[in-house]
Design a protein around this motif. Structure first.
Motif, PDB file in Angstrom:
ATOM      1  N   MET A 110       0.805  -1.319   0.076  1.00 24.32           N
ATOM      2  CA  MET A 110       0.047   0.004   0.084  1.00 24.32           C
ATOM      3  C   MET A 110       0.782   1.378   0.168  1.00 24.32           C
ATOM      4  N   LYS A 111       1.999   1.129   0.760  1.00 23.36           N
ATOM      5  CA  LYS A 111       2.805   2.346   0.815  1.00 23.36           C
ATOM      6  C   LYS A 111       3.399   2.612  -0.559  1.00 23.36           C
ATOM      7  N   HIS A 112       3.862   1.671  -1.195  1.00 27.63           N
ATOM      8  CA  HIS A 112       4.326   1.675  -2.376  1.00 27.63           C
ATOM      9  C   HIS A 112       3.538   2.473  -3.455  1.00 27.63           C
ATOM     10  N   VAL A 113       1.965   2.077  -3.531  1.00 32.37           N
ATOM     11  CA  VAL A 113       1.210   2.609  -4.344  1.00 32.37           C
ATOM     12  C   VAL A 113       1.007   4.141  -4.043  1.00 32.37           C
ATOM     13  N   LEU A 114       0.837   4.506  -2.886  1.00 30.53           N
ATOM     14  CA  LEU A 114       0.927   5.811  -2.543  1.00 30.53           C
ATOM     15  C   LEU A 114       1.982   6.613  -2.964  1.00 30.53           C
ATOM     16  N   THR A 115       3.184   6.096  -2.782  1.00 30.20           N
ATOM     17  CA  THR A 115       4.508   6.652  -3.227  1.00 30.20           C
ATOM     18  C   THR A 115       4.594   6.940  -4.702  1.00 30.20           C
ATOM     19  N   LEU A 116       3.968   5.908  -5.545  1.00 26.34           N
ATOM     20  CA  LEU A 116       3.994   6.040  -6.879  1.00 26.34           C
ATOM     21  C   LEU A 116       2.938   7.152  -7.292  1.00 26.34           C
ATOM     22  N   LEU A 117       1.795   7.313  -6.606  1.00 32.14           N
ATOM     23  CA  LEU A 117       0.728   8.175  -7.031  1.00 32.14           C
ATOM     24  C   LEU A 117       1.394   9.402  -6.719  1.00 32.14           C
ATOM     25  N   ALA A 118       1.996   9.773  -5.583  1.00 37.75           N
ATOM     26  CA  ALA A 118       2.477  10.918  -5.306  1.00 37.75           C
ATOM     27  C   ALA A 118       3.540  11.385  -6.244  1.00 37.75           C
ATOM     28  N   VAL A 119       4.535  10.690  -6.502  1.00 37.31           N
ATOM     29  CA  VAL A 119       5.565  10.928  -7.594  1.00 37.31           C
ATOM     30  C   VAL A 119       4.975  11.304  -8.901  1.00 37.31           C
ATOM     31  N   ALA A 120       4.101  10.383  -9.252  1.00 31.76           N
ATOM     32  CA  ALA A 120       3.240  10.842 -10.729  1.00 31.76           C
ATOM     33  C   ALA A 120       2.541  12.102 -10.585  1.00 31.76           C
ATOM     34  N   GLY A 121       2.011  12.368  -9.489  1.00 35.71           N
ATOM     35  CA  GLY A 121       1.412  13.940  -9.311  1.00 35.71           C
ATOM     36  C   GLY A 121       2.309  14.994  -9.433  1.00 35.71           C
ATOM     37  N   VAL A 122       3.524  14.801  -8.885  1.00 32.82           N
ATOM     38  CA  VAL A 122       4.563  15.692  -8.833  1.00 32.82           C
ATOM     39  C   VAL A 122       5.079  15.932 -10.392  1.00 32.82           C
ATOM     40  N   LEU A 123       5.087  14.645 -11.060  1.00 33.34           N
ATOM     41  CA  LEU A 123       5.710  14.853 -12.220  1.00 33.34           C
ATOM     42  C   LEU A 123       4.515  15.527 -13.329  1.00 33.34           C
ATOM     43  N   ALA A 124       3.429  15.365 -13.080  1.00 33.37           N
ATOM     44  CA  ALA A 124       2.599  15.866 -13.868  1.00 33.37           C
ATOM     45  C   ALA A 124       2.502  17.534 -13.608  1.00 33.37           C
ATOM     46  N   VAL A 125       2.593  18.082 -12.507  1.00 34.74           N
ATOM     47  CA  VAL A 125       2.546  19.288 -12.169  1.00 34.74           C
ATOM     48  C   VAL A 125       3.881  19.914 -12.632  1.00 34.74           C
ATOM     49  N   SER A 126       4.992  19.232 -12.617  1.00 34.27           N
ATOM     50  CA  SER A 126       6.185  19.928 -12.929  1.00 34.27           C
ATOM     51  C   SER A 126       6.492  19.883 -14.467  1.00 34.27           C
ATOM     52  N   ASN A 127       5.609  18.960 -15.154  1.00 32.91           N
ATOM     53  CA  ASN A 127       5.750  19.147 -16.737  1.00 32.91           C
ATOM     54  C   ASN A 127       4.693  20.239 -17.092  1.00 32.91           C
ATOM     55  N   GLN A 128       3.547  20.601 -16.472  1.00 31.80           N
ATOM     56  CA  GLN A 128       2.917  21.766 -16.776  1.00 31.80           C
ATOM     57  C   GLN A 128       3.447  22.997 -16.418  1.00 31.80           C
ATOM     58  N   ALA A 129       4.226  23.134 -15.180  1.00 30.05           N
ATOM     59  CA  ALA A 129       4.892  24.307 -15.129  1.00 30.05           C
ATOM     60  C   ALA A 129       6.134  24.426 -15.931  1.00 30.05           C
ATOM     61  N   LEU A 130       6.716  23.524 -16.434  1.00 30.75           N
ATOM     62  CA  LEU A 130       7.766  23.700 -17.562  1.00 30.75           C
ATOM     63  C   LEU A 130       7.192  24.200 -19.046  1.00 30.75           C
ATOM     64  N   ALA A 131       5.872  23.956 -19.041  1.00 29.75           N
ATOM     65  CA  ALA A 131       5.310  24.500 -20.297  1.00 29.75           C
ATOM     66  C   ALA A 131       5.452  25.956 -20.697  1.00 29.75           C
ATOM     67  N   TYR A 132       5.162  26.660 -19.570  1.00 31.40           N
ATOM     68  CA  TYR A 132       5.255  27.950 -19.686  1.00 31.40           C
ATOM     69  C   TYR A 132       5.893  28.590 -18.461  1.00 31.40           C
ATOM     70  N   ASP A 133       7.165  29.188 -18.499  1.00 26.42           N
ATOM     71  CA  ASP A 133       7.587  29.737 -17.301  1.00 26.42           C
ATOM     72  C   ASP A 133       7.845  31.122 -17.451  1.00 26.42           C
ATOM     73  N   GLY A 134       7.284  31.847 -18.571  1.00 23.34           N
ATOM     74  CA  GLY A 134       7.405  33.473 -18.732  1.00 23.34           C
ATOM     75  C   GLY A 134       8.829  33.930 -18.416  1.00 23.34           C
ATOM     76  N   GLN A 135       9.964  32.878 -18.632  1.00 20.49           N
ATOM     77  CA  GLN A 135      11.225  33.284 -18.190  1.00 20.49           C
ATOM     78  C   GLN A 135      12.396  33.426 -19.423  1.00 20.49           C
ATOM     79  N   ASN A 136      11.687  33.251 -20.664  1.00 22.25           N
ATOM     80  CA  ASN A 136      12.660  33.286 -21.714  1.00 22.25           C
ATOM     81  C   ASN A 136      13.029  34.679 -22.376  1.00 22.25           C
ATOM     82  N   CYS A 137      14.049  35.178 -22.064  1.00 17.46           N
ATOM     83  CA  CYS A 137      14.318  36.725 -22.183  1.00 17.46           C
ATOM     84  C   CYS A 137      14.698  36.817 -23.355  1.00 17.46           C
ATOM     85  N   LYS A 138      14.432  37.891 -24.252  1.00 20.24           N
ATOM     86  CA  LYS A 138      14.895  38.330 -25.579  1.00 20.24           C
ATOM     87  C   LYS A 138      16.259  39.244 -25.165  1.00 20.24           C
TER      88      LYS A 138
END
Length: 91
Positions: free
Chosen positions: A1-29
């Motif tokens: 059960m602990k492994h499943v919760l850990t896997l879900l937590a890691v998957a959630g963090v990766l999903a949020v981080s991928n969305q954050a990497l999509a647009y960060d507003g920091q590409n300076c000309k």
């Protein structure tokens, strides 16, 4: 059960981080010019849903009000220089 919760937590963090990497507003000309449009924002604003469509009559009203403010302030300053005291209501 602990492994499943850990896997879900890691998957959630990766999903949020991928969305954050999509647009960060920091590409300076250049240094200090870091603005970039969000994805889907059109290159040309006129005619798009982002076009503010300002009414020229409303813009003219604002310009006339600002000119009236400047005229009143000029009268107040002239009166203050002449009399040595500031009076708000100068007619």
């Amino acid at each position: 059960m602990k492994h499943v919760l850990t896997l879900l937590a890691v998957a959630g963090v990766l999903a949020v981080s991928n969305q954050a990497l999509a647009y960060d507003g920091q590409n300076c000309k250049e240094p200090g010019n870091c603005w970039e449009a969000k994805p889907g924002y059109p290159e040309k604003i006129a005619g798009s849903k982002y076009d503010p469509k300002h009414d020229p009559a409303e813009v003219s009203k604002q310009e006339q009000a600002i000119k009236a403010i400047d005229a009143r302030n000029a009268k107040r300053i002239a009166n203050a220089k002449a009399t040595g005291t500031f009076v708000f209501d100068v007619k």
